[in-house]
Enzyme design. Structure first.
Site, PDB file in Angstrom:
ATOM      1  N   LYS A  49       0.845  -1.202   0.000  1.00  0.00           N
ATOM      2  CA  LYS A  49       0.000   0.000   0.000  1.00  0.00           C
ATOM      3  C   LYS A  49       0.877   1.246   0.000  1.00  0.00           C
ATOM      4  CE  LYS A  49      -3.940  -2.327   1.979  1.00  0.00           C
ATOM      5  NZ  LYS A  49      -4.734  -2.722   3.128  1.00  0.00           N
ATOM      6  N   GLN A  93      -4.940  -1.065   9.137  1.00  0.00           N
ATOM      7  CA  GLN A  93      -4.778  -2.401   8.570  1.00  0.00           C
ATOM      8  C   GLN A  93      -5.454  -3.439   9.470  1.00  0.00           C
ATOM      9  OE1 GLN A  93      -3.374  -3.264   5.525  1.00  0.00           O
ATOM     10  NE2 GLN A  93      -4.163  -5.298   6.013  1.00  0.00           N
ATOM     11  N   ASP A 116     -11.128   3.378   3.600  1.00  0.00           N
ATOM     12  CA  ASP A 116     -11.575   1.982   3.472  1.00  0.00           C
ATOM     13  C   ASP A 116     -13.097   1.900   3.395  1.00  0.00           C
ATOM     14  OD1 ASP A 116      -9.839  -0.067   3.101  1.00  0.00           O
ATOM     15  OD2 ASP A 116      -9.382  -0.385   5.231  1.00  0.00           O
TER      16      ASP A 116
END
Ligand code: NDP
Length: 294
Positions: A49, A93, A116
């Site tokens: 990422k 994460q 997200d």
């Protein structure tokens, strides 16, 4: 024989669109990635990422907390990033180490920075059809379906197998927003095979290796396989494993018109859509015009 939808290539195209968009912006978007603990798979995801964020011309900040971090440690880091005007997107994460409350930590993220798309506010905006940050993997599924079938998906019968908050439910809502007729199937669904066979677009997000067989697929359907399952592969040597999806690829490909593979399908789209969300978040927050092509 179905045409394979090349997720790797399409993800590269999306990343190139993101990089072009970033180059047109009056400033540089910043993504903050938070990793708690030492989970090896999460470390690989985070490295990718960070790398891809920078390759797209954006800034990335990498914050690590030890596995023993408390809920308060995680939440105070997120609060700090919420308050940092330089930060446009916050990625926590997952999974968090055992003992930490993921949903509570996610809820600490400022919805304006929720790249997200997992906060209640983002989910609410999706249900209400308001603009907002959408979950990355389901967004990837819609992009792949459009690349196979063209931008107008209206009227298509979509069956999504799986109703998780991460994938199944948002995927169903995103296809609904594209004017598809959507059915959500799950572990209590009666006549799953019959329902799947009615799908023009079949999305499998179950987590069961090769569950979807050729006879589940309507001839000419588009099949999007979200599943990532690791199975033993003794043919590769003792103790070896390999990744398979939720769809029995070889036989389903005999029936479908378009199909994604695992790996190389939905997987690469997730990060590409995260980068896209970071640009969108930066534009909303800073009042920049969203560059065309995103
Ligand atoms: P969850 O375990 O949260 O959800 C699985 C869903 O499948 C549930 O809704 C469950 O139904 C349903 N289900 C389970 N068994 C059956 C069955 N026999 N028949 C019909 N439905 C069934 O998984 P996720 O949604 O988080 O992930 C799904 C898959 O996608 C996993 O393999 C995961 O690794 C992968 N994934 C891939 C990503 C990517 O980037 N490509 C990102 C995220 C996930 P019920 O609700 O009734 O229990």
């Amino acid at each position: 024989m179905a045409e394979r939808i090349d997720g790797k290539q399409i993800a590269a195209d999306v990343r190139a669109d993101v990089a072009r968009a970033v180059a047109q912006l009056p400033g540089q978007p910043t993504l903050a990635v938070v990793l708690v603990g030492e989970d090896p798979a999460s470390q690989v995801y985070v490295r990718n990422k960070v790398k891809q964020t920078e390759e797209a011309g954006m800034r990335s900040l990498h914050h690590r907390l030890p596995a023993e971090a408390s809920q308060a440690d995680v939440e105070s880091l997120i609060t700090r990033l919420n308050e940092d005007d330089e930060v446009d997107g916050i990625l926590l994460q997952l999974p968090l180490p055992k003992g930490l409350d993921e949903q509570a930590a996610i809820e600490c993220i400022d919805p304006a920075k929720d790249v997200d798309g997992l906060t209640e506010a983002s989910a609410g905006r999706l249900v209400l059809g308001k603009p907002g940050l959408r979950p990355c993997t389901p967004t990837g599924c819609v992009i792949l379906a459009k690349r196979a079938l063209g931008d107008d998906l209206s009227g298509k019968n979509v069956v999504v197998i799986g109703r998780s908050i991460l994938v199944g439910k948002p995927a169903a809502l995103l296809f609904l927003a594209e004017n598809c007729t959507v059915t959500i199937a799950h572990s209590r669904t009666v006549d799953l095979v019959g329902i799947c066979r009615a799908a023009d677009i079949l999305v499998a997000a179950v987590g069961r290796s090769e569950m979807v067989k050729a006879e589940w697929v309507k001839p000419g359907a588009t099949v999007i396989d979200v599943g990532i399952n690791r199975i033993d592969a003794p043919e590769r040597g003792e103790g070896k494993t390999r990744l398979v999806g939720d769809v029995a690829f070889a036989e389903a490909a005999e029936v479908a018109s378009h199909i994604t593979s695992v790996p190389g399908g939905v997987g690469p789209m997730t990060i590409a859509c995260l980068l896209r969300n970071t640009v969108i978040a930066a534009c909303y927050r800073r009042g920049w015009e969203l560059p065309k092509g995103l």
